[in-house]
Design a protein around this motif. Structure first.
Motif, mmCIF file in Angstrom:
data_model
loop_
_atom_site.group_PDB
_atom_site.id
_atom_site.type_symbol
_atom_site.label_atom_id
_atom_site.label_comp_id
_atom_site.label_asym_id
_atom_site.label_seq_id
_atom_site.Cartn_x
_atom_site.Cartn_y
_atom_site.Cartn_z
ATOM 1 N N THR A 272 29.419 22.865 25.931
ATOM 2 C CA THR A 272 29.106 24.148 25.319
ATOM 3 C C THR A 272 29.282 25.226 26.437
ATOM 4 O O THR A 272 28.583 25.160 27.437
ATOM 5 N N GLU A 273 30.089 26.528 26.022
ATOM 6 C CA GLU A 273 30.107 27.567 26.923
ATOM 7 C C GLU A 273 28.489 28.080 27.221
ATOM 8 O O GLU A 273 27.879 28.617 26.149
ATOM 9 N N LEU A 274 28.281 28.311 28.332
ATOM 10 C CA LEU A 274 27.030 28.931 28.664
ATOM 11 C C LEU A 274 27.062 30.438 28.237
ATOM 12 O O LEU A 274 26.306 31.167 27.662
ATOM 13 N N VAL A 275 28.313 30.990 28.613
ATOM 14 C CA VAL A 275 28.627 32.428 28.691
ATOM 15 C C VAL A 275 30.301 32.584 28.906
ATOM 16 O O VAL A 275 30.919 31.641 29.466
ATOM 17 N N GLY A 276 30.995 33.529 27.905
ATOM 18 C CA GLY A 276 32.390 33.455 27.727
ATOM 19 C C GLY A 276 33.057 34.838 27.507
ATOM 20 O O GLY A 276 31.806 35.524 26.905
ATOM 21 N N TRP A 277 33.819 35.212 27.821
ATOM 22 C CA TRP A 277 34.239 36.538 27.439
ATOM 23 C C TRP A 277 35.967 36.811 27.841
ATOM 24 O O TRP A 277 36.540 35.903 28.456
ATOM 25 N N ASP A 278 36.583 37.895 27.073
ATOM 26 C CA ASP A 278 37.754 37.926 27.508
ATOM 27 C C ASP A 278 37.998 39.260 28.207
ATOM 28 O O ASP A 278 37.284 40.241 27.778
ATOM 29 N N GLY A 279 38.648 39.893 29.057
ATOM 30 C CA GLY A 279 38.527 41.067 29.977
ATOM 31 C C GLY A 279 39.912 41.538 30.142
ATOM 32 O O GLY A 279 40.997 41.044 30.145
ATOM 33 N N SER A 280 40.096 42.908 30.100
ATOM 34 C CA SER A 280 41.121 43.756 30.292
ATOM 35 C C SER A 280 40.730 44.696 31.381
ATOM 36 O O SER A 280 39.770 45.437 31.009
ATOM 37 N N TYR A 281 41.540 44.818 32.672
ATOM 38 C CA TYR A 281 40.929 45.798 33.713
ATOM 39 C C TYR A 281 42.382 46.238 34.028
ATOM 40 O O TYR A 281 43.360 45.705 34.469
ATOM 41 N N TRP A 282 42.661 47.703 34.350
ATOM 42 C CA TRP A 282 43.672 47.944 35.072
ATOM 43 C C TRP A 282 43.317 49.406 35.892
ATOM 44 O O TRP A 282 42.601 49.873 35.529
ATOM 45 N N PHE A 283 44.424 49.583 36.729
ATOM 46 C CA PHE A 283 44.561 50.866 37.302
ATOM 47 C C PHE A 283 45.813 51.417 37.726
ATOM 48 O O PHE A 283 46.815 50.658 37.676
ATOM 49 N N ASP A 284 45.796 52.805 37.905
ATOM 50 C CA ASP A 284 47.062 53.608 38.209
ATOM 51 C C ASP A 284 46.835 54.572 39.281
ATOM 52 O O ASP A 284 46.046 55.519 39.146
ATOM 53 N N LYS A 285 47.198 54.169 40.479
ATOM 54 C CA LYS A 285 46.943 54.988 41.776
ATOM 55 C C LYS A 285 47.632 56.310 41.746
ATOM 56 O O LYS A 285 47.156 57.165 42.203
ATOM 57 N N ALA A 286 48.855 55.956 41.267
ATOM 58 C CA ALA A 286 49.556 57.314 41.120
ATOM 59 C C ALA A 286 49.166 58.537 39.877
ATOM 60 O O ALA A 286 48.953 59.512 40.420
#
Length: 199
Positions: A130-144
């Motif tokens: 059994t998952e102790l903890v789980g998640w889906d993530g989305s992370y982005w950056f745009d330096k310009a």
């Protein structure tokens, strides 16, 4: 969005005698919940998440457990990756494979001008447990553009759907910083970054 699937890397699996704690995996995960350049960012704006403006230009490169991107992706712009992190497991070396892959994954992300990462997390004590903890993530950056954003969703605790606050309560005794990031990023966060003249 186009998708490229990649095969396993030549690093091989570490010895099954390698033992890591769930705490170790959680501590390593904390950095992935924060935008890469957050140290120089202004205060984050909660609830401000949206996919990046370059989303339609992305070709996602997908990697399995413990896989790392090839160096040839250093020139990709935008660089869009998706990682499976569903085998962060103490007993079979999955946590060790995760920890060994993360430095290379960060190394390829940091120099990118436009970067978007999707990932799928699951921490459990044993394979198939059994998952102790789980998640889906989305992370982005745009330096310009001078912006970055993060969001987590599909959070589970003990294999059941959960709110970020519930997951943070489970994580907090092991890593308060990760617990805080999980709560913050569940609402979606957008920050302003210094614009890079190199991008």
């Amino acid at each position: 969005m186009p998708v490229l699937r990649h095969t396993t890397n030549p690093l091989g699996a570490p010895s099954t005698s390698v033992r890591l704690t769930v705490l170790g995996a959680m501590v390593a995960a904390a950095a992935a919940l924060l935008p890469v350049a957050s140290a120089s960012a202004a205060e984050p704006g909660a609830g401000g998440y949206a996919d990046p403006s370059y989303a339609s230009a992305c070709t996602f490169h997908r990697y399995g457990e413990g896989e790392t991107p090839p160096l040839s992706l250093f020139s990709a712009d935008p660089l869009c990756v998706e990682y499976a992190k569903r085998d962060i497991t103490v007993t079979n070396g999955g946590a060790a494979r995760f920890l060994l892959a993360e430095p290379a994954r960060f190394a390829i992300a940091v120099p990118a001008c436009r970067y978007w990462q999707l990932d799928h997390w699951s921490v459990q004590a044993t394979p198939g447990g059994t998952e102790l903890v789980g998640w889906d993530g989305s992370y982005w950056f745009d330096k310009a553009e001078g912006s970055a954003a993060a969001r987590v969703g599909n959070i589970t605790v003990a294999g059941q759907p959960a709110r970020a606050e519930e997951a943070a309560k489970v994580i907090r005794p092991y890593d308060a910083r990760l617990a805080d990031a999980l709560e913050r990023d569940a609402a979606g966060v957008k920050v302003q970054l210094p614009v890079s003249g190199l991008c």
